[in-house]
Design a protein around this motif. Structure first.
Motif, PDB file in Angstrom:
ATOM      1  N   THR A   1      -3.540   0.679 -13.389  1.00  0.00           N
ATOM      2  CA  THR A   1      -4.615   1.029 -12.469  1.00  0.00           C
ATOM      3  C   THR A   1      -5.138  -0.241 -11.800  1.00  0.00           C
ATOM      4  O   THR A   1      -4.804  -1.363 -12.201  1.00  0.00           O
TER       5      THR A   1
ATOM      6  N   ARG B   1       2.395   0.782  -9.846  1.00  0.00           N
ATOM      7  CA  ARG B   1       1.858   2.078 -10.245  1.00  0.00           C
ATOM      8  C   ARG B   1       1.755   2.237 -11.764  1.00  0.00           C
ATOM      9  O   ARG B   1       1.141   3.188 -12.256  1.00  0.00           O
TER      10      ARG B   1
ATOM     11  N   VAL C   1       0.840  -1.212   0.000  1.00  0.00           N
ATOM     12  CA  VAL C   1       0.000   0.000   0.000  1.00  0.00           C
ATOM     13  C   VAL C   1       0.869   1.254   0.000  1.00  0.00           C
ATOM     14  O   VAL C   1       0.624   2.205  -0.754  1.00  0.00           O
TER      15      VAL C   1
ATOM     16  N   GLN D   1       5.373   9.968  -3.416  1.00  0.00           N
ATOM     17  CA  GLN D   1       5.194  11.329  -2.901  1.00  0.00           C
ATOM     18  C   GLN D   1       6.296  11.677  -1.907  1.00  0.00           C
ATOM     19  O   GLN D   1       6.861  12.770  -1.940  1.00  0.00           O
TER      20      GLN D   1
ATOM     21  N   ARG E   1       2.618   1.777  -3.396  1.00  0.00           N
ATOM     22  CA  ARG E   1       1.737   2.189  -4.498  1.00  0.00           C
ATOM     23  C   ARG E   1       1.228   3.618  -4.342  1.00  0.00           C
ATOM     24  O   ARG E   1       1.149   4.369  -5.323  1.00  0.00           O
ATOM     25  N   TYR E   2       0.902   4.016  -3.106  1.00  0.00           N
ATOM     26  CA  TYR E   2       0.200   5.289  -2.930  1.00  0.00           C
ATOM     27  C   TYR E   2       1.014   6.374  -2.221  1.00  0.00           C
ATOM     28  O   TYR E   2       0.724   7.559  -2.398  1.00  0.00           O
ATOM     29  N   VAL E   3       2.004   6.005  -1.405  1.00  0.00           N
ATOM     30  CA  VAL E   3       2.676   6.999  -0.562  1.00  0.00           C
ATOM     31  C   VAL E   3       4.143   7.186  -0.939  1.00  0.00           C
ATOM     32  O   VAL E   3       4.644   8.316  -0.942  1.00  0.00           O
TER      33      VAL E   3
ATOM     34  N   ILE F   1      -0.913   7.325 -11.111  1.00  0.00           N
ATOM     35  CA  ILE F   1      -0.957   5.868 -11.277  1.00  0.00           C
ATOM     36  C   ILE F   1      -1.480   5.532 -12.669  1.00  0.00           C
ATOM     37  O   ILE F   1      -2.456   6.098 -13.140  1.00  0.00           O
TER      38      ILE F   1
END
Length: 417
Positions: A311, A308, A147, A155, A150-152, A372
C-alpha cells in the motif's frame, strides 16, 4: 559545385528518411501485423498516410525550429547542410551496429548545435528550452507509466483480449456477385475491441513519427533554401514511405527488438504515452526522442505494476533492518496478475512469431484482480523484463551518440570548413 552539394544533400536526406521509415514502421505496426489485423503492405500504406498527416501539420513546427531556430538559417550553407545530415546518418549507422535505437532527433540537434558553437550563432535560450524538455519529458513518461501500472494496468489486462487471428480481421467475401467487406467471423467482441485499439494506436504512432522525424531528414535543406517546407515534407514522407515498403518488411517480421518481449497491452500503453508526449512537444516545435520517452514509460509501468504488492503507507514507511520489505522491480509486466502460471496475455513477439494459438477459453469472463497490497511479489517477478547491463548500454549510447555528434560537428565546422 553548389549544385553538386545540393544533390548530395538531397540524397543524404533521402537516406536518413529511408532509414527512419525502415525502423519506425516496424515499431508502430509490428503488433498489428503480428496479430494478423493487416498485411505488411497495408501497414506500410497506413504508416505512410499518417506520417504525412503528422509531418504536414505538427511536423512543420519542428522543421522551423531546426532549420532557423537553433541557428540562423543563413548558417545552413550547402556544405553545412550536408555536414549536419552526414552526422545524422552516421548516428543511425552507429546505433544499428550496436543494436541500440539511438535518438535521431537528439543527434540531429547535436549536429546543428556543433555548427552553432563553431560559428558563434547558437540560440542558447532555445537550446535551454529543448534540453529541459529532453529531461522533463522522460520523467513525465516515467510518472504516467507508474500510475497506470499501479492503478489501471491490471484492470485492463484482465478485461482486454489480444489474440493472433488465423486470418485477417477484415476480409473480402467474394462468394456473391458483388464482393463484400466483412469482419472475421471467428473474432469475438473482445477481439474486435482489442483489434481496434492495436490498429488505432499504430496509426497514432505513425502520426507521431511524421511529426517528430520529418525535420531530422530535411531541416538543413529547408534552412539553406534548397527546398521549401512543403517540398521538404514531401521529400521526407516519400523517403520514409519507401523505407516502410521495403526494408521495414523485415522489421515487421521481428517486430523490433525494443518491444518484442513486452506484453501486447504494455506495448500499446507505452506507445500511446510516448506518442502523445512527442506529439505535444512537436506542436511546440521541440524535437525530442520517442525512444527515450517510451523506454522511461516502460520502466515506470513495470515499477508501478510491481508496487501493487504494498500500500502507499507501506511504500512511505522506511524499511527496517530486520524487515527490509519487498523488493520492487520492473520485472512485473511479463508476470501474471491473476495467480496463473503464465502471463495473462501474449507478448508482441509471440504474436509476430505465431506462437499464440487461439484457445477455447480465451473469451471466458475476465478474472478478478487482487486489490493493492494483496498480490504476491513472487508472482509479479516471474519473468525478467529488463537486462540491467543492456539497459545501461542503451542509456550510455543515448547520451554518447548526441555528444559525439556535437563534438564531431564542431570540429568539422571549426577546423575544416
Amino acid at each position: 559545385m553548389v549544385t553538386l552539394l545540393v544533390v548530395a544533400g538531397l540524397l543524404v536526406a533521402a537516406f536518413v528518411g529511408f532509414t527512419i521509415g525502415g525502423s519506425s514502421t516496424g515499431v508502430a505496426f509490428g503488433p498489428a501485423v503480428g496479430s494478423k489485423l493487416v498485411r505488411k503492405a497495408t501497414a506500410a500504406g497506413l504508416f505512410s498516410v499518417f506520417v504525412f498527416l503528422g509531418a504536414w501539420t505538427v511536423g512543420r513546427n519542428v522543421i522551423v525550429t531546426m532549420s532557423e531556430g537553433i541557428v540562423p538559417a543563413a548558417q545552413f550553407t550547402p556544405v553545412a547542410g550536408v555536414g549536419v545530415l552526414f552526422f545524422t546518418g552516421a548516428s543511425l549507422l552507429v546505433s544499428n551496429i550496436y543494436g541500440v535505437p539511438a535518438s535521431t532527433s537528439m543527434t540531429a540537434v547535436g549536429a546543428i548545435v556543433g555548427l552553432g558553437l563553431a560559428t558563434g550563432s547558437l540560440n542558447e535560450a532555445l537550446m535551454f528550452t529543448i534540453v529541459s524538455a529532453w529531461i522533463v519529458a522522460p520523467l513525465i513518461g516515467l510518472a504516467i507509466g507508474a500510475v497506470i501500472g499501479r492503478y489501471v494496468y491490471p484492470q485492463l489486462e484482465a478485461r482486454l483480449s489480444f489474440t493472433r487471428l488465423e486470418r485477417q480481421l477484415i476480409q473480402v467475401d467474394r462468394s456473391g456477385r458483388v464482393p463484400r467487406v466483412r469482419f472475421n467471423r471467428n473474432a469475438a467482441p473482445r477481439d474486435l475491441i482489442g483489434s481496434v485499439l492495436v490498429l488505432g494506436i499504430a496509426c497514432y504512432m505513425g502520426f507521431s513519427a511524421g511529426a517528430s522525424n520529418a525535420a531530422n531528414a530535411v531541416a538543413p535543406l529547408v534552412g539553406n533554401r534548397a527546398v521549401t517546407i512543403d517540398q521538404g515534407v514531401l521529400l521526407a514522407v516519400a523517403a520514409i514511405s519507401l523505407g516502410g515498403f521495403t526494408i521495414a518488411r523485415r522489421t515487421l517480421e521481428t517486430v523490433g527488438d525494443g518491444i518484442t518481449d513486452l506484453p501486447i497491452l504494455a506495448a500499446l500503453i507505452v506507445s500511446t504515452v510516448g506518442a502523445t508526449i512527442i506529439t505535444i512537444l512537436s506542436y511546440f516545435g521541440i524535437p525530442a526522442s520517442l525512444a527515450v520517452s517510451t523506454t522511461c514509460c516502460i520502466i515506470g509501468l513495470g515499477w508501478g505494476r510491481a508496487s501493487r504488492v504494498v500500500t502507499l503507507a507501506e511504500l512511505a514507511t522506511p524499511p527496517s533492518k530486520t524487515e527490509p520489505g519487498p523488493k520492487l522491480t520492473t520485472d512485473a509486466l511479463a508476470a501474471p496478475s491473476t495467480g496463473d502460471d503464465r502471463p495473462a496475455g501474449p507478448t508482441v513477439g509471440d504474436l509476430a512469431s505465431g506462437a499464440v494459438p487461439e484457445t477455447a477459453d480465451q473469451h471466458d469472463d475476465p478474472p478478478s484482480v487482487p486489490p493493492i497490497g494483496e498480490e504476491d511479489i513472487e508472482e509479479l517477478t516471474a519473468e525478467s523484463l529488463f537486462d540491467p547491463a543492456a539497459t545501461s548500454r542503451i542509456v550510455v549510447l543515448w547520451i554518447l551518440t548526441p555528444s559525439l555528434s556535437v563534438v564531431g560537428s564542431y570540429l568539422l565546422f571549426a577546423l575544416v570548413l
